[in-house]
Motif scaffolding. Structure first.
Motif, short mmCIF file in Angstrom:
data_model
loop_
_atom_site.label_atom_id
_atom_site.label_comp_id
_atom_site.label_asym_id
_atom_site.label_seq_id
_atom_site.Cartn_x
_atom_site.Cartn_y
_atom_site.Cartn_z
N ALA A 90 28.69 23.81 -2.73
CA ALA A 90 29.79 24.26 -1.86
C ALA A 90 29.43 24.08 -0.39
N LEU A 91 28.19 24.39 -0.03
CA LEU A 91 27.79 24.28 1.36
C LEU A 91 27.88 22.84 1.84
N ILE A 92 27.28 21.93 1.07
CA ILE A 92 27.29 20.52 1.47
C ILE A 92 28.73 20.01 1.52
N THR A 93 29.52 20.37 0.52
CA THR A 93 30.88 19.83 0.43
C THR A 93 31.75 20.33 1.57
N PHE A 94 31.79 21.66 1.77
CA PHE A 94 32.69 22.19 2.80
C PHE A 94 32.28 21.74 4.19
N LEU A 95 30.96 21.74 4.43
CA LEU A 95 30.48 21.33 5.75
C LEU A 95 30.84 19.88 6.03
N SER A 96 30.55 19.02 5.06
CA SER A 96 30.77 17.59 5.31
C SER A 96 32.26 17.27 5.36
N VAL A 97 33.08 17.90 4.52
CA VAL A 97 34.51 17.58 4.53
C VAL A 97 35.16 18.06 5.83
N ALA A 98 34.74 19.22 6.33
CA ALA A 98 35.31 19.71 7.59
C ALA A 98 35.02 18.72 8.72
N LEU A 99 33.79 18.27 8.80
CA LEU A 99 33.44 17.33 9.87
C LEU A 99 34.06 15.96 9.62
N GLN A 100 34.16 15.55 8.36
CA GLN A 100 34.81 14.27 8.06
C GLN A 100 36.25 14.29 8.55
N PRO A 112 16.77 21.32 6.63
CA PRO A 112 16.88 19.94 7.10
C PRO A 112 17.36 18.98 6.02
N ALA A 113 16.94 19.19 4.78
CA ALA A 113 17.37 18.30 3.69
C ALA A 113 18.87 18.43 3.46
N ILE A 114 19.40 19.66 3.48
CA ILE A 114 20.84 19.85 3.29
C ILE A 114 21.61 19.20 4.44
N MET A 115 21.09 19.34 5.66
CA MET A 115 21.77 18.73 6.81
C MET A 115 21.78 17.20 6.68
N VAL A 116 20.67 16.64 6.23
CA VAL A 116 20.62 15.18 6.06
C VAL A 116 21.62 14.74 5.00
N LEU A 117 21.70 15.46 3.90
CA LEU A 117 22.68 15.11 2.85
C LEU A 117 24.10 15.17 3.39
N ALA A 118 24.40 16.23 4.13
CA ALA A 118 25.74 16.35 4.70
C ALA A 118 26.00 15.22 5.70
N LEU A 119 24.97 14.87 6.47
CA LEU A 119 25.13 13.80 7.48
C LEU A 119 25.44 12.47 6.81
N ILE A 120 24.74 12.17 5.73
CA ILE A 120 24.99 10.91 5.03
C ILE A 120 26.39 10.90 4.44
N ASP A 121 26.80 12.02 3.89
CA ASP A 121 28.14 12.11 3.31
C ASP A 121 29.19 11.91 4.40
N ILE A 122 28.97 12.52 5.56
CA ILE A 122 29.92 12.37 6.67
C ILE A 122 29.94 10.93 7.13
N TRP A 123 28.79 10.30 7.28
CA TRP A 123 28.75 8.92 7.76
C TRP A 123 29.47 7.98 6.81
N GLN A 124 29.31 8.25 5.52
CA GLN A 124 29.86 7.31 4.54
C GLN A 124 31.35 7.50 4.30
N TRP A 125 31.85 8.72 4.35
CA TRP A 125 33.22 8.95 3.92
C TRP A 125 34.19 9.28 5.03
N THR A 126 33.72 9.40 6.27
CA THR A 126 34.67 9.53 7.38
C THR A 126 35.62 8.33 7.47
N PRO A 127 35.16 7.11 7.22
CA PRO A 127 36.11 5.99 7.24
C PRO A 127 37.26 6.14 6.26
#
Lengths: 376, 273
Positions: B53-63, B134-149
């Motif tokens: 949930a943390l990775i998903t909500f964080l990355s989707v909000a920023l995406q 840091p590992a969770i942040m990196v995972l969220a960062l990769i998800d944001i980088w890949q799926w923002t497009p």
């Protein structure tokens, strides 16, 4: 299928696995019981058909997406789809050959095709979802023409529909090409997709494997770059006919065989593709990746295939995946597993139910002593 | 559809009420809800839900925020739009496994360039993949980088479908850019935004490939997502009964969440429309 594992520090064991285990009775009877209609599970399956037909006619979710798309796509997006596919069809067979229903036998043999079928269906569902979104956006009913029917406006709207179809197809293709979850759960030791191969680079040892891993990752990503470039161009200019013309360009009609192996008879293709050869046999070698262990198999692959008109596929797995891949294949009664060359001491108890003693005649001679003396 | 969807679903449901193990091949036994109870009482399960949930909500909000901004930027015909469009689409079509593999090298504690650059700028060394946050942040960062497009693509399509007369009228009335966005653009794109966020949330819940390659669920089980947890239970321990029960619990969670989200989103959409 040959399997190579790592050697353990304390020594190694040679194993001669049975193709059919004597201790398979319990799981065999359970698996066959589940598919008999005398059990509640069987009746559930019978009831499932009319229930599914009734459910398919019900309105489920709101106006943003079509119901059929959402129903399949929503449920299929979780990993349980892959898990239940594997659960239902792959382990449903008995190793000792008894009570093996013919449909289940064919399903087991073609389990990897199930994976492709699922990918194709998912592609269709994704395409339908995208098309529905496109229809909502352009406010056009299905297969309709423009209201005034004039040639120029029809060409314009048809062109946009084609563009959307092309873009949708390419997006779906890219997503299905990069599919990892279902390949991870549904592949066995015989074949694997490119994302699985890439993931296997994780436990490669040695600094040189970093560079090889990056190179493989870039090669796999290059097609994504091509897709995005083509998609960007097509979205701008709408030219699909050029790519279609490329496929039909006049090409080389010579019948060529690659390495002296028998050519497929009766090939009358008019395309530039060379006449395919017949491969007499196929050997799948599963091995742990890493320079010291996999290199032998990889290096001899082509030479052996050329000499014998066969095909050798080397499938590398990281050490952490070896046990699960080989053990899964054995427990499902995979007929093509013939022998193990090594068996790690840590994994031996798991393999014990599937093994018998090696014949005494094989426990002597130069082949027995060539790698490491056995510890007595 | 029955063969690949409904029948396996029912079979998996029956297995979830039994103990089924491939290794060792023990006869299955009906245990009722014991598998479900074992999972519900497992701290590792709740930890996996929390991490997912943390990775998903964080990355989707920023995406969504970044994707919307990029779509607004591309909607105005700046020079080089065609090039930017292709460049921004590229991450979406790359294999997540390949991206994770390269990211693993970039964020390597000793060989990666990120820590080198941070050390060169005078910052402290950061154990990106060997500590939890840091590992969770990196995972969220990769998800944001890949799926923002992906979000950018859909929002741009929505922006291009908006009627221009409303915006012309707003410009004639000297309405500021921010008020035009908040009062006209955002409400008109709200239904599309709901759909885009929903799609990304559902896709985010099943994240496994990036985690599998980048951290393997580590350190320990700090970044283990639900799907990876189910994979480890089913294919490392061969505990199929427990895995089936876990799969259905996951499905129930996703259905409940999806229903609540769509109900809430409909109310918000009606209020702004």
């Amino acid at each position: 299928m040959l399997s190579c594992g790592s050697t353990s520090a304390s020594g190694f064991f040679r194993a001669w696995p049975l193709q059919r285990s004597r201790s398979a009775g319990s799981s065999c009877s359970t698996s066959s019981r589940i598919f008999e209609f005398r059990t509640p599970s069987g009746w559930f399956l019978v009831v499932a058909l009319p229930v599914s037909i009734w459910l398919n006619g019900r309105a489920l979710l709101g106006p943003v997406m079509g119901n059929d798309d959402v129903t399949f796509w929503f449920v299929s997006q979780t990993h349980i789809s892959a898990h239940r596919l594997r659960l239902c069809y792959l382990p449903a067979l008995c190793r000792d050959g008894k009570d093996r229903p013919a449909p289940a036998r064919h399903i087991r043999r073609h389990g990897h095709r199930l994976h492709r079928l699922w990918l194709a269906l998912r592609g269709v569902a994704d395409a339908r979802l995208s098309l529905n979104r496109f229809r909502l956006r352009w406010k056009r009913p299905r297969w309709s023409t423009t209201s005034d029917g004039s040639a120029s406006s029809c060409r314009s709207s048809c062109r946009w529909r084609h563009l959307a179809l092309i873009a949708t197809s390419m997006i779906v293709l890219a997503f299905v090409w990069n599919e990892f979850l279902f390949a991870l759960l549904l592949t066995t030791g015989d074949w694997q997709t490119l994302p699985i191969l890439l993931a296997g680079q994780n436990s490669s040892r040695g600094d040189e494997w970093w560079a090889i891993s990056v190179a493989r990752a870039h090669l796999h990503c290059s097609d994504g770059g091509g897709v995005s470039t083509i998609l960007g161009r097509m979205m701008r200019s709408g030219l699909l006919s050029g790519s279609i013309n490329d496929l039909h360009k006049g090409g080389n009609h010579e019948e060529t065989t690659t390495d002296g192996c028998p050519a497929a008879p009766g090939w009358h293709g008019g395309s530039p593709i060379a006449r395919p050869t017949i491969r007499v046999w196929t050997l799948n070698v599963s091995t742990q990746n890493g320079p010291a262990i996999a290199l032998g198999s990889v290096g001899r692959r082509r030479g052996l295939g050329k000499k014998t008109c066969g095909e050798v596929n080397v499938i590398e797995f990281p050490f952490g995946e070896l046990l699960s891949k080989i053990l899964t294949a054995m427990s499902q009664g995979h007929r093509r597993l013939r022998r193990d060359r090594f068996c790690s001491g840590l994994g031996l108890p798991d393999f014990a139910p599937f093994m018998s003693s090696m014949p005494a005649a094989l426990q002597e001679g130069s082949n027995w002593e060539d790698i490491h003396p056995t510890l007595s | 559809m029955l063969v690949v969807s409904l029948f396996p679903l029912i079979y998996a449901l029956t297995v979830s009420f039994q103990t089924v193990r491939i290794v060792p091949p023990t006869p299955p036994r009906f245990v009722g809800l014991a598998n479900y109870a074992e999972i519900a009482g497992s701290a590792r399960f709740w930890g996996a839900i929390w991490t997912t949930a943390l990775i998903t909500f964080l990355s989707v909000a920023l995406q969504y925020a970044l994707g919307f901004m990029l779509a607004l930027a591309l909607h105005h015909n700046v020079p080089g739009t065609a090039l930017y469009r292709v460049t921004f689409l590229l991450p979406m079509f790359l294999a997540p496994v390949g991206v994770a593999l390269i990211a693993r090298m970039i964020f390597h504690p000793y060989l990666g360039p990120v820590n080198d650059a941070m050390a060169g700028l005078g910052f402290a060394y950061v154990p990106f993949l060997t500590e939890k946050w840091p590992a969770i942040m990196v995972l969220a960062l990769i998800d944001i980088w890949q799926w923002t497009p992906f979000v950018t693509l859909l929002m741009l399509a929505g922006l291009q479908g908006l009627p221009q007369e409303v915006f012309e009228a707003a410009r004639v009335d000297n309405i500021s850019a921010w008020r035009r966005f908040w009062g006209i653009t955002f409400p008109m794109l709200l239904p599309l935004s709901v759909a885009v966020i929903f799609i990304r949330l559902i896709e985010g819940f099943k994240i496994i490939d990036t985690v599998f390659v980048l951290t393997g669920g580590g350190p320990g089980t700090a970044t283990e997502t639900l799907t990876l947890f189910a994979y480890n239970e089913g294919f490392k321990k061969f505990n199929l009964g427990l895995t089936s029960a876990l799969s259905f619990l996951f499905l129930i969670v996703v259905i409940v969440f999806g229903t609540v989200y769509l109900a809430a989103a409909q109310r918000v959409t009606r209020r702004f429309a």
